[in-house]
Design a protein around this motif. Sequence first.
Motif, PDB file in Angstrom:
ATOM      1  N   SER A 182       0.492  -1.179   0.056  1.00  0.00           N
ATOM      2  CA  SER A 182       0.054   0.252  -0.088  1.00  0.00           C
ATOM      3  C   SER A 182       0.953   1.340  -0.113  1.00  0.00           C
ATOM      4  CB  SER A 182      -0.997   0.075   1.215  1.00  0.00           C
ATOM      5  OG  SER A 182      -0.348  -0.127   2.430  1.00  0.00           O
ATOM      6  N   ALA A 183       2.252   1.290   0.716  1.00  0.00           N
ATOM      7  CA  ALA A 183       2.855   2.408   0.689  1.00  0.00           C
ATOM      8  C   ALA A 183       3.437   2.831  -0.650  1.00  0.00           C
ATOM      9  CB  ALA A 183       3.886   2.355   1.874  1.00  0.00           C
ATOM     10  N   LEU A 184       3.382   1.879  -1.482  1.00  0.00           N
ATOM     11  CA  LEU A 184       4.299   1.838  -2.744  1.00  0.00           C
ATOM     12  C   LEU A 184       3.272   1.979  -3.856  1.00  0.00           C
ATOM     13  CD1 LEU A 184       6.986  -0.785  -2.027  1.00  0.00           C
ATOM     14  CD2 LEU A 184       6.985   1.767  -1.453  1.00  0.00           C
ATOM     15  N   MET A 185       1.908   2.046  -3.603  1.00  0.00           N
ATOM     16  CA  MET A 185       1.064   2.075  -4.839  1.00  0.00           C
ATOM     17  C   MET A 185       0.987   3.417  -5.148  1.00  0.00           C
ATOM     18  SD  MET A 185      -2.266  -0.217  -3.419  1.00  0.00           S
ATOM     19  CE  MET A 185      -2.093  -1.618  -2.404  1.00  0.00           C
ATOM     20  N   ASP A 186       0.346   3.720  -6.428  1.00  0.00           N
ATOM     21  CA  ASP A 186      -0.160   4.957  -7.035  1.00  0.00           C
ATOM     22  C   ASP A 186      -1.556   4.974  -6.154  1.00  0.00           C
ATOM     23  OD1 ASP A 186       2.019   6.059  -8.578  1.00  0.00           O
ATOM     24  OD2 ASP A 186       0.970   4.605 -10.370  1.00  0.00           O
ATOM     25  N   ARG A 187      -1.806   6.510  -6.266  1.00  0.00           N
ATOM     26  CA  ARG A 187      -3.147   6.734  -5.697  1.00  0.00           C
ATOM     27  C   ARG A 187      -4.362   6.113  -6.217  1.00  0.00           C
ATOM     28  NH1 ARG A 187      -4.476  12.366  -4.511  1.00  0.00           N
ATOM     29  NH2 ARG A 187      -3.378  12.904  -6.415  1.00  0.00           N
ATOM     30  N   ASN A 188      -4.696   5.084  -6.156  1.00  0.00           N
ATOM     31  CA  ASN A 188      -5.770   4.253  -6.939  1.00  0.00           C
ATOM     32  C   ASN A 188      -6.899   3.747  -5.935  1.00  0.00           C
ATOM     33  OD1 ASN A 188      -4.805   1.808  -6.021  1.00  0.00           O
ATOM     34  ND2 ASN A 188      -3.246   1.829  -7.670  1.00  0.00           N
ATOM     35  N   ASP A 189      -8.014   3.196  -6.461  1.00  0.00           N
ATOM     36  CA  ASP A 189      -8.871   2.884  -5.418  1.00  0.00           C
ATOM     37  C   ASP A 189      -8.307   1.565  -4.422  1.00  0.00           C
ATOM     38  OD1 ASP A 189     -10.740   4.069  -6.791  1.00  0.00           O
ATOM     39  OD2 ASP A 189     -11.587   2.695  -7.882  1.00  0.00           O
TER      40      ASP A 189
END
Length: 532
Positions: free
Chosen positions: A121-128
């Motif tokens: 989660s800390a490395l994701m883009d801002r997606n759903d």
Amino acid sequence: MEGLALVLLYLAIPSLLFSAVQQILSWRKKSPSSVPKFPGPKQYPIVGRIHDLPRFSLWLKFQEWAREHGPIYQTRAVDQTFIIISDEKIAEELLVKRGHIYSGRPQIRSLIDHKTGPGYSALMDRNDNWKIQRKWCHAAMAEAYRHHFYGHVEKEMKRYLGLMLLDPARFLDYTREYCGRVMSRLAWDDATQGKTNGDSADCTLHCMSVSGPITNTVSPLWHLPAFMNPWYNFEIKRERDQRAWWRNNFGFAKERMLKGTLPNDTWAYRYFEQLQREGNKTLEQTDDKELFASCMIGFLNLVGVVTISGPLKFFLMAMGLHPEWQKKSQDEIDRVCGDRMPTMQDFADLPTVRACLKETVRWRSGVPLGVPHQAERDDEYRGVEIKKGTIVLACEWTLNRVPEKYPDGDNFRPERWLEPGWPTYQEPLTRYPNFREGHSMHTFGWGRRTCLGQNIVDDEMFVFGAATLWAFNSGPKICPRTGVPVPIDTQATNSHVILEPRPYHLSFKPRSDERAKQILENYHNVLGELKL
């Protein structure tokens, strides 16, 4: 090995040439001299400055360039542009006030699909995926903090001190395992997973760091065919094993929830209870939803290890190297606690301990480069165009050494948090310093990507610091052959995105026979309750 390296380099040449052609075409479209740019080191054709960016201790190079080029400058590695910030106000303007633009995450070549999820989660883009996981984790962490993590920090600390008394030479291993046990107990009610948790966290950090697989810096190598790509094959197995481990813990917790034996102070219980409130009494879900939930809890568990273990190891180092602050803290603890081990209830009365902890994280930042942000669209700042995809780094190492805010920044000076006249001093000392608010909260990141773990860092580091100082005197280890202290290199680290120091030696001795007896009594009192 040399022959293999030459073959791999040869196969990577077409990708490098393609990058070079792209760069040349971009120069033809627009003359560099006509485009306003931030200052920065001289850029060379095609490579930019990739040739002198060290894979280890990169933050020292960024600090050197900040001194030469100022608080915001840019550089390039092949076709990737970087903007490096070493001023809090500039970082706030871009990463907080314009957080809707600068909250993406760059591609880490040696991690697979991390930008989309659901694994990191800390490395994701801002997606759903990111929004759902972040909202859930924030609420779960806040509820646990409201109960000061249900006393698990203190209980695990009693176990830790007992192990330290019996085998102090393994203090570094025990410290990471302590962090892993606290998080695994909160996640699944299984503290026995602590060592596995710590090892998994360390391996993940290695794979996402510049100092890790060479494919993170020479990215064309990642695209070699699988049969001759050791980095790709390692990552496939690592991620498969990690997700299987998370799924197994999740599945076992679900079985216990259905039997009524899963404690209600776990994050797994919180998740399953929400399902049951929504009418899903059997807890049956699709495979995708179970994967999503197990990764959400698993990664929250993992992050709680890597963000705390390194600072605690640096804290032990700082106390061993600064006996005057060790003694000041111990005098304060003895005055407040006497013969009993400190707990969170003593937080307000132990400002010297908190100052030593706060100063440790400033002096040896756990994330010295800062976690990178990526521009999600084109922008302009101070007349300079910032293109979509540009990586923006607020360099924590340099921020923590700005002379106007942190005088004598290279040295360990806890008094900066305790004495009026220092720029970082805040009152009341019953409240400050801490890791939840006040000065230097940039340690936890910026804007919409701020770390959610301030509260557990505050509790876990305080209990650890106060309890180890209550229990032991520490100092450099004396070499039995030469009779002189074994040197400690305070800047020798694993150079991961989130640091731990390289192994070093310290001596630990109980502060008295009575204190040793108390440590053993506490240890035996929790043996029946803790899973060992």
